[in-house]
Design a protein around this motif. Structure first.
Motif, PDB file in Angstrom:
ATOM      1  N   UNK A  49       0.858  -1.174   0.000  1.00 55.05           N
ATOM      2  CA  UNK A  49       0.000   0.000   0.000  1.00 55.05           C
ATOM      3  C   UNK A  49       0.899   1.230   0.000  1.00 55.05           C
ATOM      4  N   UNK A  50       0.646   2.136  -0.941  1.00 51.67           N
ATOM      5  CA  UNK A  50       1.353   3.416  -0.995  1.00 51.67           C
ATOM      6  C   UNK A  50       0.356   4.499  -0.611  1.00 51.67           C
ATOM      7  N   UNK A  51       0.673   5.218   0.452  1.00 44.83           N
ATOM      8  CA  UNK A  51      -0.216   6.293   0.892  1.00 44.83           C
ATOM      9  C   UNK A  51       0.553   7.295   1.739  1.00 44.83           C
ATOM     10  N   UNK A  52       0.308   8.559   1.503  1.00 45.73           N
ATOM     11  CA  UNK A  52       0.877   9.653   2.294  1.00 45.73           C
ATOM     12  C   UNK A  52       2.393   9.535   2.458  1.00 45.73           C
ATOM     13  N   UNK A  53       3.071   9.170   1.380  1.00 52.56           N
ATOM     14  CA  UNK A  53       4.519   9.096   1.414  1.00 52.56           C
ATOM     15  C   UNK A  53       5.086   7.893   2.133  1.00 52.56           C
ATOM     16  N   UNK A  54       4.259   6.896   2.376  1.00 52.99           N
ATOM     17  CA  UNK A  54       4.719   5.660   3.028  1.00 52.99           C
ATOM     18  C   UNK A  54       4.380   4.479   2.136  1.00 52.99           C
ATOM     19  N   UNK A  55       5.326   3.575   1.984  1.00 47.92           N
ATOM     20  CA  UNK A  55       5.093   2.310   1.298  1.00 47.92           C
ATOM     21  C   UNK A  55       5.113   1.244   2.379  1.00 47.92           C
ATOM     22  N   UNK A  56       3.957   0.650   2.644  1.00 44.15           N
ATOM     23  CA  UNK A  56       3.845  -0.369   3.695  1.00 44.15           C
ATOM     24  C   UNK A  56       3.402  -1.680   3.062  1.00 44.15           C
ATOM     25  N   UNK A  57       3.737  -2.792   3.719  1.00 43.94           N
ATOM     26  CA  UNK A  57       3.334  -4.078   3.169  1.00 43.94           C
ATOM     27  C   UNK A  57       2.833  -5.006   4.263  1.00 43.94           C
ATOM     28  N   UNK A  58       1.994  -5.930   3.805  1.00 46.26           N
ATOM     29  CA  UNK A  58       1.273  -6.851   4.679  1.00 46.26           C
ATOM     30  C   UNK A  58       1.352  -8.252   4.098  1.00 46.26           C
ATOM     31  N   UNK A  59       1.069  -9.233   4.945  1.00 44.12           N
ATOM     32  CA  UNK A  59       1.106 -10.615   4.500  1.00 44.12           C
ATOM     33  C   UNK A  59      -0.060 -10.929   3.559  1.00 44.12           C
ATOM     34  N   UNK A  60      -1.219 -10.294   3.784  1.00 43.46           N
ATOM     35  CA  UNK A  60      -2.362 -10.519   2.897  1.00 43.46           C
ATOM     36  C   UNK A  60      -3.071  -9.206   2.592  1.00 43.46           C
ATOM     37  N   UNK A  61      -4.047  -9.265   1.703  1.00 44.52           N
ATOM     38  CA  UNK A  61      -4.685  -8.045   1.221  1.00 44.52           C
ATOM     39  C   UNK A  61      -5.829  -7.563   2.098  1.00 44.52           C
ATOM     40  N   UNK A  62      -6.191  -8.295   3.125  1.00 46.88           N
ATOM     41  CA  UNK A  62      -7.275  -7.893   4.020  1.00 46.88           C
ATOM     42  C   UNK A  62      -6.748  -6.905   5.046  1.00 46.88           C
ATOM     43  N   UNK A  63      -6.542  -5.672   4.617  1.00 49.06           N
ATOM     44  CA  UNK A  63      -5.960  -4.635   5.464  1.00 49.06           C
ATOM     45  C   UNK A  63      -7.083  -3.869   6.154  1.00 49.06           C
ATOM     46  N   UNK A  64      -6.994  -3.809   7.481  1.00 48.96           N
ATOM     47  CA  UNK A  64      -7.985  -3.090   8.278  1.00 48.96           C
ATOM     48  C   UNK A  64      -7.268  -2.088   9.182  1.00 48.96           C
ATOM     49  N   UNK A  65      -8.050  -1.327   9.914  1.00 45.57           N
ATOM     50  CA  UNK A  65      -7.493  -0.361  10.871  1.00 45.57           C
ATOM     51  C   UNK A  65      -6.555  -1.051  11.871  1.00 45.57           C
ATOM     52  N   UNK A  66      -6.840  -2.291  12.220  1.00 44.65           N
ATOM     53  CA  UNK A  66      -6.032  -3.014  13.200  1.00 44.65           C
ATOM     54  C   UNK A  66      -4.832  -3.755  12.614  1.00 44.65           C
ATOM     55  N   UNK A  67      -4.688  -3.735  11.309  1.00 44.30           N
ATOM     56  CA  UNK A  67      -3.564  -4.435  10.674  1.00 44.30           C
ATOM     57  C   UNK A  67      -2.235  -3.783  11.040  1.00 44.30           C
ATOM     58  N   UNK A  68      -1.228  -4.613  11.229  1.00 46.79           N
ATOM     59  CA  UNK A  68       0.117  -4.117  11.519  1.00 46.79           C
ATOM     60  C   UNK A  68       1.006  -4.456  10.320  1.00 46.79           C
ATOM     61  N   UNK A  69       1.586  -3.444   9.712  1.00 53.60           N
ATOM     62  CA  UNK A  69       2.430  -3.709   8.537  1.00 53.60           C
ATOM     63  C   UNK A  69       3.609  -4.617   8.865  1.00 53.60           C
ATOM     64  N   UNK A  70       4.021  -5.415   7.886  1.00 59.62           N
ATOM     65  CA  UNK A  70       5.222  -6.248   8.004  1.00 59.62           C
ATOM     66  C   UNK A  70       6.466  -5.409   7.790  1.00 59.62           C
ATOM     67  N   UNK A  71       6.278  -4.257   7.135  1.00 59.97           N
ATOM     68  CA  UNK A  71       7.382  -3.356   6.882  1.00 59.97           C
ATOM     69  C   UNK A  71       6.852  -2.024   6.394  1.00 59.97           C
ATOM     70  N   UNK A  72       7.707  -1.019   6.464  1.00 63.93           N
ATOM     71  CA  UNK A  72       7.320   0.316   6.017  1.00 63.93           C
ATOM     72  C   UNK A  72       8.551   1.056   5.522  1.00 63.93           C
ATOM     73  N   UNK A  73       8.368   1.774   4.430  1.00 62.60           N
ATOM     74  CA  UNK A  73       9.440   2.592   3.875  1.00 62.60           C
ATOM     75  C   UNK A  73       8.926   4.020   3.755  1.00 62.60           C
ATOM     76  N   UNK A  74       9.542   4.966   4.471  1.00 65.59           N
ATOM     77  CA  UNK A  74       9.191   6.367   4.239  1.00 65.59           C
ATOM     78  C   UNK A  74       9.757   6.779   2.873  1.00 65.59           C
ATOM     79  N   UNK A  75       8.883   7.006   1.914  1.00 61.20           N
ATOM     80  CA  UNK A  75       9.302   7.260   0.539  1.00 61.20           C
ATOM     81  C   UNK A  75      10.173   8.510   0.431  1.00 61.20           C
ATOM     82  N   UNK A  76       9.996   9.459   1.338  1.00 63.09           N
ATOM     83  CA  UNK A  76      10.813  10.665   1.322  1.00 63.09           C
ATOM     84  C   UNK A  76      12.294  10.394   1.507  1.00 63.09           C
TER      85      UNK A  76
END
Length: 144
Positions: A49-76
């Motif tokens: 998921x790319x949003x607000x300058x962050x590239x985050x990733x998850x194990x599956x596509x069912x992303x909810x408010x409670x999901x915790x990313x497996x990783x995050x890259x501040x695109x800046x």
């Protein structure tokens, strides 16, 4: 076992890297990519998921408010995003580089690869402190 290894190696993302980003709704871009692991160099399919300058990733596509990313890259913090088929000898590969590391990804098609490169490239420009909104380049409209 994987979560223990992630904790021991410090691979879990810092919550500050994705705090205040509603990644579960209306992303700028989302989809499946295959990512090379940071420590164990295996390839794993992840939902990005790319949003607000962050590239985050998850194990599956069912992303909810409670999901915790497996990783995050501040695109800046990224300097370049470009094709990497020649580096990896794999079709649809691209790389994202910071001053400290280069991460490799594989899309499902050439079209998907180009769309990710364009979306991330736009986000890098938007996150740059040296440009204003009026100077942001639309990579899609500059193609021949």
């Amino acid at each position: 076992m994987e979560s223990l290894l992630r904790s021991l190696t410090g691979q879990d993302p810092n919550p500050d890297d994705y705090r205040n980003v509603d990644f579960w709704s209306d992303p700028e871009r989302s989809g499946w990519l295959t990512k090379q692991g940071d420590y164990i160099k295996t390839w794993r399919r992840r939902w990005f998921v790319l949003k607000q300058g962050k590239l985050v990733w998850f194990k599956d596509r069912n992303v909810t408010r409670g999901s915790i990313p497996r990783g995050a890259i501040p695109v800046g913090k990224c300097l370049t995003v470009k094709g990497a088929e020649d580096v990896l000898n794999k079709p649809y590969a691209f790389e994202l580089s910071t001053s400290q590391e280069t991460m490799f990804f594989i899309a499902d098609s050439e079209k998907e690869k180009e769309e990710w490169i364009n979306s991330i490239g736009r986000s890098i420009v938007q996150q740059s402190r040296s440009v204003t909104d009026s100077e942001v380049v639309d990579y899609d409209s500059t193609r021949c």
